[in-house]
Design a protein around this motif. Structure first.
Motif, PDB file in Angstrom:
ATOM      1  N   ASN A   8       0.630  -0.937   0.054  1.00 49.95           N
ATOM      2  CA  ASN A   8      -0.287   0.168  -0.290  1.00 49.95           C
ATOM      3  C   ASN A   8       0.946   1.204   0.352  1.00 49.95           C
ATOM      4  O   ASN A   8       1.824   1.213   0.241  1.00 49.95           O
ATOM      5  CB  ASN A   8      -1.186   0.055   1.115  1.00 49.95           C
ATOM      6  CG  ASN A   8      -1.741  -1.305   1.111  1.00 49.95           C
ATOM      7  OD1 ASN A   8      -1.922  -2.134   0.019  1.00 49.95           O
ATOM      8  ND2 ASN A   8      -2.809  -0.832   2.250  1.00 49.95           N
ATOM      9  N   GLU A  29      -1.853   5.567 -13.396  1.00 50.03           N
ATOM     10  CA  GLU A  29      -3.996   4.838 -12.884  1.00 50.03           C
ATOM     11  C   GLU A  29      -4.017   4.480 -14.579  1.00 50.03           C
ATOM     12  O   GLU A  29      -4.320   3.063 -14.267  1.00 50.03           O
ATOM     13  CB  GLU A  29      -5.136   6.429 -13.967  1.00 50.03           C
ATOM     14  CG  GLU A  29      -6.218   5.588 -13.081  1.00 50.03           C
ATOM     15  CD  GLU A  29      -7.477   6.328 -13.402  1.00 50.03           C
ATOM     16  OE1 GLU A  29      -8.049   6.492 -12.609  1.00 50.03           O
ATOM     17  OE2 GLU A  29      -7.435   7.765 -14.263  1.00 50.03           O
ATOM     18  N   ALA A  36      -9.672  -0.383  -9.246  1.00 48.37           N
ATOM     19  CA  ALA A  36      -9.899  -0.400  -8.335  1.00 48.37           C
ATOM     20  C   ALA A  36      -8.989  -0.595  -6.880  1.00 48.37           C
ATOM     21  O   ALA A  36      -8.323  -0.696  -6.270  1.00 48.37           O
ATOM     22  CB  ALA A  36     -10.600  -1.323  -7.450  1.00 48.37           C
ATOM     23  N   ASP A  37      -7.016  -0.468  -7.188  1.00 45.11           N
ATOM     24  CA  ASP A  37      -6.451  -1.005  -6.894  1.00 45.11           C
ATOM     25  C   ASP A  37      -5.892   1.107  -6.732  1.00 45.11           C
ATOM     26  O   ASP A  37      -4.420   0.776  -6.521  1.00 45.11           O
ATOM     27  CB  ASP A  37      -4.897  -1.407  -7.831  1.00 45.11           C
ATOM     28  CG  ASP A  37      -5.551  -2.972  -7.476  1.00 45.11           C
ATOM     29  OD1 ASP A  37      -5.844  -3.036  -6.600  1.00 45.11           O
ATOM     30  OD2 ASP A  37      -4.842  -3.980  -8.314  1.00 45.11           O
ATOM     31  N   GLY A  39      -6.323   5.118  -5.794  1.00 48.09           N
ATOM     32  CA  GLY A  39      -7.694   6.122  -5.904  1.00 48.09           C
ATOM     33  C   GLY A  39      -6.754   7.542  -6.567  1.00 48.09           C
ATOM     34  O   GLY A  39      -5.529   7.724  -5.274  1.00 48.09           O
ATOM     35  N   TYR A  74     -10.592   6.267   0.595  1.00 45.76           N
ATOM     36  CA  TYR A  74      -9.597   5.462  -0.134  1.00 45.76           C
ATOM     37  C   TYR A  74      -8.024   3.914   0.717  1.00 45.76           C
ATOM     38  O   TYR A  74      -8.398   2.789   0.894  1.00 45.76           O
ATOM     39  CB  TYR A  74      -8.065   5.751  -0.840  1.00 45.76           C
ATOM     40  CG  TYR A  74      -9.268   5.724  -2.821  1.00 45.76           C
ATOM     41  CD1 TYR A  74      -9.877   6.003  -2.839  1.00 45.76           C
ATOM     42  CD2 TYR A  74      -8.989   7.388  -2.991  1.00 45.76           C
ATOM     43  CE1 TYR A  74     -10.676   6.010  -4.272  1.00 45.76           C
ATOM     44  CE2 TYR A  74      -9.663   8.458  -4.584  1.00 45.76           C
ATOM     45  CZ  TYR A  74     -10.365   6.836  -4.965  1.00 45.76           C
ATOM     46  OH  TYR A  74     -11.171   7.437  -5.653  1.00 45.76           O
ATOM     47  N   HIS A  77     -10.253   1.612   2.888  1.00 44.46           N
ATOM     48  CA  HIS A  77     -10.617   0.774   2.131  1.00 44.46           C
ATOM     49  C   HIS A  77      -9.549  -0.553   1.087  1.00 44.46           C
ATOM     50  O   HIS A  77      -9.956  -1.303   0.586  1.00 44.46           O
ATOM     51  CB  HIS A  77     -11.704   1.148   1.324  1.00 44.46           C
ATOM     52  CG  HIS A  77     -13.366   1.489   1.120  1.00 44.46           C
ATOM     53  ND1 HIS A  77     -13.429   2.867   1.801  1.00 44.46           N
ATOM     54  CD2 HIS A  77     -14.218   0.335   1.778  1.00 44.46           C
ATOM     55  CE1 HIS A  77     -14.985   2.690   1.927  1.00 44.46           C
ATOM     56  NE2 HIS A  77     -14.999   1.631   2.216  1.00 44.46           N
ATOM     57  N   THR A  79      -7.298   0.790  -0.618  1.00 44.25           N
ATOM     58  CA  THR A  79      -6.918   1.022  -1.945  1.00 44.25           C
ATOM     59  C   THR A  79      -5.169   0.783  -1.697  1.00 44.25           C
ATOM     60  O   THR A  79      -4.871   1.888  -1.611  1.00 44.25           O
ATOM     61  CB  THR A  79      -7.148   2.586  -2.534  1.00 44.25           C
ATOM     62  OG1 THR A  79      -8.510   2.241  -2.719  1.00 44.25           O
ATOM     63  CG2 THR A  79      -6.944   2.431  -3.899  1.00 44.25           C
ATOM     64  N   LYS A  80      -4.738   0.318  -2.999  1.00 48.14           N
ATOM     65  CA  LYS A  80      -3.468   0.239  -2.649  1.00 48.14           C
ATOM     66  C   LYS A  80      -2.232   1.268  -3.019  1.00 48.14           C
ATOM     67  O   LYS A  80      -1.337   1.488  -2.928  1.00 48.14           O
ATOM     68  CB  LYS A  80      -3.055  -1.420  -4.225  1.00 48.14           C
ATOM     69  CG  LYS A  80      -4.168  -2.717  -3.998  1.00 48.14           C
ATOM     70  CD  LYS A  80      -2.227  -3.293  -2.280  1.00 48.14           C
ATOM     71  CE  LYS A  80      -2.722  -4.625  -2.835  1.00 48.14           C
ATOM     72  NZ  LYS A  80      -1.845  -4.815  -1.822  1.00 48.14           N
ATOM     73  N   VAL A  82      -2.716   5.403  -3.223  1.00 48.08           N
ATOM     74  CA  VAL A  82      -3.225   6.784  -3.162  1.00 48.08           C
ATOM     75  C   VAL A  82      -2.402   7.500  -4.153  1.00 48.08           C
ATOM     76  O   VAL A  82      -1.300   7.732  -3.519  1.00 48.08           O
ATOM     77  CB  VAL A  82      -3.894   6.506  -2.078  1.00 48.08           C
ATOM     78  CG1 VAL A  82      -5.115   8.028  -1.403  1.00 48.08           C
ATOM     79  CG2 VAL A  82      -4.799   5.011  -1.329  1.00 48.08           C
TER      80      VAL A  82
END
Length: 143
Positions: A8, A29, A36-37, A39, A74, A77, A79-80, A82
């Motif tokens: 992360n 991105e 989903a990985d 944000g 993020y 949850h 998210t890998k 951010v």
């Protein structure tokens, strides 16, 4: 596994207005297979209304609060990756993100994005403001 999301990570992009932080965030991105990985948190996004950018300095604090809340969500949850894509020219601007990352077990990477071409800022920021942003950023970088 994609090395960008092996652990992360909170990537804090730093640079003056128009330096290319948003295109770089978009590139990150693009490099991630699963949306989903990743944000992306950008206070500027707060000012987009029906696809048009409508900056209002009176709402700047609210925009940054919104951005921090988005980052928190993020991280909560898992998210890998951010990405924080704001000017982030002062330590006090990045500290809330560092604190969140520490709380949620994220590694922090700070990346300075610079515009070597010297093209004009796309946001219409006055030159004296850009000069102040650059000076604050230079004074806050820790080598």
């Amino acid at each position: 596994m994609n090395p960008l999301i092996e652990n992360n990570v909170c990537a804090i992009l730093r640079g003056s207005s128009g330096s290319g932080k948003t295109p770089f965030a978009d590139f990150l991105e693009f490099m991630i297979d699963d949306p989903a990985d990743i944000g992306i948190c950008c206070a500027d996004d707060y000012f987009f209304i029906n696809g048009k950018y409508a900056f209002d300095v009176a709402k700047l604090n609210k925009a940054h609060s919104w951005c921090r809340e988005k980052c928190q969500s993020y991280m909560m949850h898992g998210t890998k990756l951010v990405v924080i894509s704001n000017t982030n020219t002062r330590d006090k601007e990045i500290q809330p993100y560092i604190d969140m990352a520490e709380k949620h077990g994220y590694e922090v990477v700070s990346l300075v994005v610079e515009n070597r071409k010297g093209t004009k800022d796309v946001h219409g920021v006055p030159q004296n403001t850009l000069d102040k942003q650059r000076e604050r950023l230079l004074n806050s970088i820790k080598l």
